[in-house]
Design an enzyme around this catalytic site. Structure first.
Site, PDB file in Angstrom:
ATOM      1  N   THR A  10      11.402 -12.646  -0.445  1.00  0.00           N
ATOM      2  CA  THR A  10      12.752 -12.137  -0.242  1.00  0.00           C
ATOM      3  C   THR A  10      13.394 -12.372   0.932  1.00  0.00           C
ATOM      4  OG1 THR A  10      12.592 -10.476  -2.171  1.00  0.00           O
ATOM      5  CG2 THR A  10      14.405 -10.577  -1.125  1.00  0.00           C
ATOM      6  N   GLY A 108      -3.005 -12.166  -0.724  1.00  0.00           N
ATOM      7  CA  GLY A 108      -1.626 -12.556   0.021  1.00  0.00           C
ATOM      8  C   GLY A 108      -1.775 -11.739   1.544  1.00  0.00           C
ATOM      9  N   ASP A 110       0.322 -10.587   3.430  1.00  0.00           N
ATOM     10  CA  ASP A 110       0.858  -9.300   3.916  1.00  0.00           C
ATOM     11  C   ASP A 110       0.028  -8.258   3.649  1.00  0.00           C
ATOM     12  OD1 ASP A 110       1.078  -9.950   1.083  1.00  0.00           O
ATOM     13  OD2 ASP A 110       2.938  -9.207   0.783  1.00  0.00           O
TER      14      ASP A 110
END
Length: 259
Positions: A10, A108, A110
């Site tokens: 996002t 991922g 992150d």
């Protein structure tokens, strides 16, 4: 100074580190079509507001879960900051921890960076709840190994699905309800209760089940842009680390510098 870049689905967060501390952070909507030149114009203006020039940045590290965004961020680093960026998960900043899961290559960036930072900051088994586009709940054991986790729709994603599928329901802003009541007296209140308290119930329930499966005491850490929305209305979190991903990136960059 270090520029840490966390590219999510996002938003992309840019953080400027000075002496191990975040001096400034800026957020921009993720758009893989945005060029390195466009990033540079935006960042140059923001650096100027901090009284800095681009030359103040001498190291860049990037973490991304959006592969298409990576090239333009690399261009930003090489063309405008004159430095080859470190890419989290690639040499010379490999994760340096055991990924004890069936598909370690699919973890991922992150989540891996969060695990590194959380293990450095806290002792024992850890459960990390990251509120983003998707909400993830990850277990890092007391040795620092990533053991697996949960992926669930983020709260905004859930709301978007509800509104798009139900023609008569309005789009609402997600916020903590005014009271603890779960009996709404109008449509907007009922939606807010369902989304907000329903989401808290999901997190509390999943964390409880994960703790039972771990079988040892585990500290629960919340992070992500929406963590602030929930931290005052549930006792499930032992700590809130708003900059967990960014701090993990700084740790990786320092490891590369020292190595």
């Amino acid at each position: 100074m270090l520029l840490a870049v966390d590219a999510g689905n996002t938003n992309i967060v840019f953080a400027l580190f000075e002496g191990g501390d975040v001096r400034a952070r800026w957020r921009i909507a993720t758009d893989p079509r945005r060029t390195g030149d466009e990033y540079a114009v935006w960042l140059t203006q923001l650096l100027a507001l901090e009284g800095l020039e681009r030359s103040a940045v001498d190291q860049v590290i990037i973490s991304t879960v959006v592969p298409r965004a990576l090239h333009n961020l690399e261009v930003l680093s090489t063309k405008y900051f004159g430095t080859e960026p470190l890419i989290a998960g690639r040499a010379p900043v490999e994760w340096g921890m055991d990924l004890d899961v069936e598909e370690p290559q699919n973890l991922g960036a992150d989540r891996a960076v969060n695990a590194i930072a959380a293990h450095a900051l806290h002792e024992g088994d850890l459960i990390i709840v990251d509120f983003g586009t998707a909400s993830t709940i990850d277990w890092i054991d007391y040795r620092g190994a990533y053991k697996g986790g949960i992926i669930a729709p983020g709260i905004n994603l859930s709301l978007d699905a509800l509104v798009s599928a139900a023609a008569k329901l309005p789009r609402i802003a997600i916020e903590a309800p005014a009271t603890d009541s779960v009996v709404g007296r109008n449509t907007v209140d009922q939606m807010n209760i369902g989304i907000y308290w329903g989401y808290i119930a999901m997190i509390e329930g999943l964390v409880a089940r994960m703790k039972a499966e771990i079988g040892r005491p585990a500290k629960v850490i919340a992070t992500g842009g929406l963590a602030v929305l929930f931290e005052q209305h549930t006792k499930v979190f032992d700590a809130v680390e708003h900059d967990l991903t960014l701090r993990g990136l700084a740790m990786l960059a320092e490891r590369a510098h020292m190595g």
